[in-house]
Design a protein around this motif. Structure first.
Motif, PDB file in Angstrom:
ATOM      1  N   MET A  59     -10.260  17.919  29.234  1.00 38.68           N
ATOM      2  CA  MET A  59      -9.454  17.300  28.011  1.00 38.68           C
ATOM      3  C   MET A  59     -10.370  17.865  26.989  1.00 38.68           C
ATOM      4  N   ILE A  62      -5.729  18.967  24.352  1.00 36.77           N
ATOM      5  CA  ILE A  62      -5.122  20.174  25.595  1.00 36.77           C
ATOM      6  C   ILE A  62      -6.019  19.608  26.722  1.00 36.77           C
ATOM      7  N   THR A 116       2.434  18.371  29.035  1.00 35.65           N
ATOM      8  CA  THR A 116       1.263  19.279  29.362  1.00 35.65           C
ATOM      9  C   THR A 116      -0.034  19.077  28.287  1.00 35.65           C
ATOM     10  N   GLN A 117       0.182  18.228  27.279  1.00 38.69           N
ATOM     11  CA  GLN A 117      -0.493  18.029  26.374  1.00 38.69           C
ATOM     12  C   GLN A 117      -0.537  16.522  25.884  1.00 38.69           C
TER      13      GLN A 117
END
Length: 914
Positions: free
Chosen positions: A412, A385, A372-373
């Motif tokens: 991002m 992120i 997820t990151q």
């Protein structure tokens, strides 16, 4: 070299607490030491070398966990061990340390001021100084203290280097125009001549190489000339070999066999120590000119010849029922075993390269599916992120692991730390790829913020143009570039690069697209403002960019993008096998040392991208693609690689006679089987195309017996650079797999019965050619040519058996342009028109396919073969078939009659090398 036959001086040493310790008295002779290295006859890859020995452990010395052992805490898993024989030729041992070598005081005879001839004969662990290290001293009369520079001989980047001074202060120098090819034996002689007045108003330095200092010498590259005549300063400093200067250059490690300094080119020697005939341990020696040479603190005369160097990984203790016989059966292994135990993949080439250039921030985006990151490998840099990122979806960027695709509107955001020192430049880079239809409307490609006048920067791109937009702190448009015509950046990987610089009151910038593995397209402009520092990547990808892939996003406070990304972005595609092996060894110097034996003037196979894999796999894949041999050094814990070119047309390293007493031990048994037969071969390029080679006719063809042997197929995938490489490699492998000759898997030597063979056997290296002459009458006529694939030693007190694992050397005899023996192409088919007697020296030959035989006088003599009898063809008459051949019979010791229709062919037709 003569070794005492009884007893043989075999010594075993352990590296205990960092010190080599002789444990020979604890090694049982009841079980002979066994040493194996190289590869088995049926193997295509080298096996880890191994040595088995039995140690007396009655006192518990070799029980690593025994606190009463004097070696407690000093031995254990992977304790280094080496096994050597002592005797025969001595050498000057140099260790790579300072004060390692020998020297002789200055005398008038050594003060050569005119033409100079310098020669050195050595076997070095490293003839090429590793990248990042200093150049290597070899010999010299040179000191900077008091400006006492005369001359020095060095290795620099693999080439021969001579430096001299005419006044003790100012220096002149010359470097060989090409690098010498280091032989697999590691022994080589270098020679440099300095002509101080070449007759044309200048000086000339010429470089040479030879197998030993005895010559013959072969000129290396072109002579190097300079303007103005010169001379050599008559310094008062000592003459040294080994650690030759007072400077902080690298020092050689290995063996120095001899050195010569001559007054004049080819002139009288004024110093010529021959270290091969000296007493081991002698603190000084006297050369043939009367010069006394004193050994340095870390230099010594030795006669130790290492047979094995490896690590003992386990110490199993055993004992008999009485408990009186306690012993350790230790098996040591070479470096390949240790490398094979670790299976951790090396990171992608970009992931390995980019942090070394000190970016402010770096996000590889190589995270696993479901992430997820995006993690950052840099300390102090928080993750990127993201939204809309589907990780591990695209692996088409050669220098990367799998990268994410980004859904339309994905985002991002990542913080960029301030630079450690004030900077007037910053840069941002994002590799990306967009397939499919380019967007019609402009889409945000990349956006970031700074602390300067232009707080927000945006790159927006359409199918035809790009704009750079800059906004102030209030969000107002501060600057927008004109419509930049976008180059061909779709359907391929591209680096989007932006560099900005403070230029007086203006911010100058360059927007650049660099196609990975292709061209670069920069556009530059400027606007008024203060640059500031980068602060954040903050991008919302345009909704018209479906499936854009991104990764390896960096921010910098220096203009280093090109040097940081170049070649690493495509995984070094196109790099030669030897270059990749050398680069990997340099990058992984803490894990393994590796020497590459190649002729620098002949490029090796070009490789595809370096993908994440463990180190041994990457090394072996490079060797497999090139067709050479990756093996272990017997003298230290390093690897070695000899490329395929080094296997062609070798001069025999060892010549044996079957009839000579003791040279060949029983049994010498030919094996005529199908173990190596491969007549249908497919070679595929990883992520590319393939090619197939099939032998359709002949005794080893795919035809059913008796016209052939049936189908023996094979398929292999290699990491090659381009799709035109599989075809010639398949043809070459077909040539190797259909070589019609009996195998001699094992050649046994009994060195205790033939000690005169010991010097040559000690020099044997994996891949060397040997030859056996004077074969018995029940075998085909010789000589028998073999390549050594493996070497096994069993040294004992009174015997020393050596077994050589061999394969035929014949397929490695390849064509040489204009060579009388190796440069002639065979006809497509020819046969005897009528039968001939055993005494016939003239007969008729009919061409059955292709062109008739040449009649040009310059093509003779040539060697032909009929029914196993080789003849020397001295001439051919008639330009049309049938033709008349004139021959000298029995060139290989066979003479017999032959029937009409017997095939006629060249005995050694040209074979085209890969």
């Amino acid at each position: 070299m003569v070794f005492p036959q009884t007893p043989l001086d075999v010594r075993t040493e352990l590296q205990i607490g960092g010190v080599w310790t002789d444990i020979t008295t604890d090694v049982y002779s009841r079980v002979p030491i066994g040493i194996e290295c190289g590869r088995s006859e049926e193997s295509v890859r080298t096996n880890p070398s191994k040595a088995a020995l039995q140690l007396n452990n009655r006192l518990g010395k070799y029980s690593p966990r025994n606190p009463m052992s004097p070696y407690f805490g000093l031995i254990g898993r992977n304790t280094p061990v080496r096994i050597a024989v002592h005797g025969g030729n001595s050498y000057l041992n140099v260790t790579g340390q300072n004060n390692s070598g020998a020297s002789t005081p200055d005398v008038a005879a050594l003060d050569i001021t005119g033409d100079t001839d310098i020669r050195l004969d050595a076997t070095l662990d490293r003839w090429v100084t590793p990248a990042g290290a200093q150049h290597t001293d070899l010999a010299g009369k040179y000191s900077t203290a008091g400006n006492q520079r005369s001359w020095m001989l060095q290795e620099r980047r693999g080439r021969i280097y001579l430096e001299w001074s005419a006044n003790g202060t100012a220096i002149l120098s010359a470097t060989s125009t090409v690098a010498p090819a280091v032989p697999p034996s590691r022994r080589m002689a270098w020679r440099v001549t300095l002509d101080v007045d070449n007759g044309a108003g200048g000086w000339t330095v010429t470089f040479y190489t030879a197998e030993t200092i005895a010559g013959p010498w072969t000129q290396l590259g072109a002579p190097v000339t300079g303007t103005g005549t010169t001379s050599v300063f008559a310094s008062t400093t000592v003459l040294k070999v080994g650690d030759a200067t007072n400077l902080s250059y690298s020092k050689p490690a290995g063996q120095i066999h001899a050195f010569e300094l001559r007054n004049g080119i080819g002139g009288t020697p004024v110093a010529n120590p021959d270290f091969t005939a000296q007493t081991p341990g002698a603190p000084s020696i006297t050369d043939a000119t009367g010069k006394v040479w004193t050994m340095a603190t870390n230099g010594s005369i030795r006669n130790r010849h290492v047979l094995f160097h490896g690590d003992i990984s386990s110490w199993p203790t055993r004992w008999d029922l009485s408990g009186n016989d306690v012993y350790v059966t230790a098996e040591a292994a070479g470096t390949l075993r240790r490398l094979g135990q670790g299976r951790k993949s090396l990171d992608s080439t970009l992931r390995r390269r980019l942090p070394s250039h000190a970016p402010l921030a770096y996000w590889p985006c190589e995270d696993s599916a479901g992430a997820t990151q995006a993690y950052s490998p840099l300390a102090g840099v928080t993750p990127l992120i993201v939204t809309g990122f589907d990780f591990a979806k695209d692996d088409t960027l050669g220098g990367s692991g799998a990268l994410p695709t980004v859904a339309p509107g994905g985002t991002m955001r990542g913080r960029i730390p301030a630079p450690p020192a004030p900077s007037t430049v910053w840069a941002v880079c994002m590799p990306y790829r967009i397939d499919g239809t380019p967007p019609v409307a402009e889409q945000e490609m990349l956006s970031w913020t700074t602390t300067g006048t232009a707080r927000r920067w945006r790159v927006v791109q359409s199918a035809t143009a790009t704009h750079l937009q800059c906004y102030d702190a209030a969000g107002a448009l501060l600057f927008e570039s004109g419509g930049i015509i976008t180059p061909d950046v779709y359907g391929r990987w591209v680096r989007l690069e932006i560099k900005a610089t403070q230029s007086g009151p203006n911010i100058s910038f360059t927007l650049r697209w660099t196609q990975v593995g292709g061209g670069s397209y920069p556009v530059s402009d400027a606007f008024a403002g203060t640059l500031g520092n980068l602060s954040q990547i903050d991008t919302s990808f345009g909704p018209g960019l479906p499936g854009i892939r991104v990764g390896h996003i960096t921010a910098w406070s220096a203009d280093v993008i090109t040097s940081a990304y170049e070649s690493a972005d495509h995984g070094f595609t196109g790099e030669t096998a030897t270059d990749r092996l050398a680069r990997l060894a340099t990058e992984e110097a803490r894990t393994v040392a590796l020497s590459v034996y190649t002729d620098p003037s002949i490029p090796t196979t070009r490789l595809g991208s370096q993908r994440p894999a463990d180190l041994l796999t990457l090394l072996q894949d490079s060797a497999d693609a090139d067709g050479g041999i990756l093996y272990e050094s017997k003298t230290d814990a390093s690897l070695a690689y000899r490329d395929m070119n080094s296997l062609y047309n070798q001069t025999p390293r060892l010549v044996l006679s079957y009839t000579a007493d003791g040279e060949i031990g029983p049994p010498l048994e030919p094996t005529d089987d199908d173990q190596k037969t491969r007549n249908d071969i497919t070679v595929s390029r990883a992520s590319g195309s393939s090619a197939r080679a099939v032998l359709e006719s002949g005794p080893l063809s795919v035809q059913a017996p008796p016209d052939g042997v049936g189908v023996y197929d094979d398929a292999i995938t290699l990491n090659l650079a381009t799709d035109d490489q599989p075809e010639p490699i398949a043809s070459w492998r077909l040539h190797l797999g259909t070589w019609d000759e009996a195998r001699y898997p094992t050649v046994r030597l009994m060195l205790h019965a033939a000690p005169h063979l010991i010097p040559a056997v000690l020099q044997l290296t994996i891949g060397d050619r040997i030859q056996i002459t004077n074969l018995p009458p029940w075998l085909p006529p010789g000589p028998l040519d073999l390549l050594v694939q493996g070497i096994s030693h069993a040294p004992d007190q009174y015997t020393w058996d050596v077994e050589l694992t061999c394969t035929p050397a014949g397929p490695w005899r390849v064509g040489v342009y204009d060579s009388a023996d190796l440069g002639k192409a065979d006809t497509s088919g020819a046969q005897l028109t009528s039968g001939i007697t055993s005494g016939a020296t003239s007969f008729s030959v009919t061409t059955t396919a292709g062109l008739p035989w040449t009649t040009a006088p310059g093509e003779f003599p040539a060697r032909i073969v009929i029914g196993g009898e080789e003849m020397t063809l001295t001439g051919v008459t008639s330009s049309t078939s049938p033709q008349t051949f004139t021959v000298v019979r029995s060139a290989n010791g066979i003479v017999k009659p032959h029937s009409a229709g017997a095939p006629v062919a060249l005995a050694r037709p040209v074979v085209y090398a890969l």
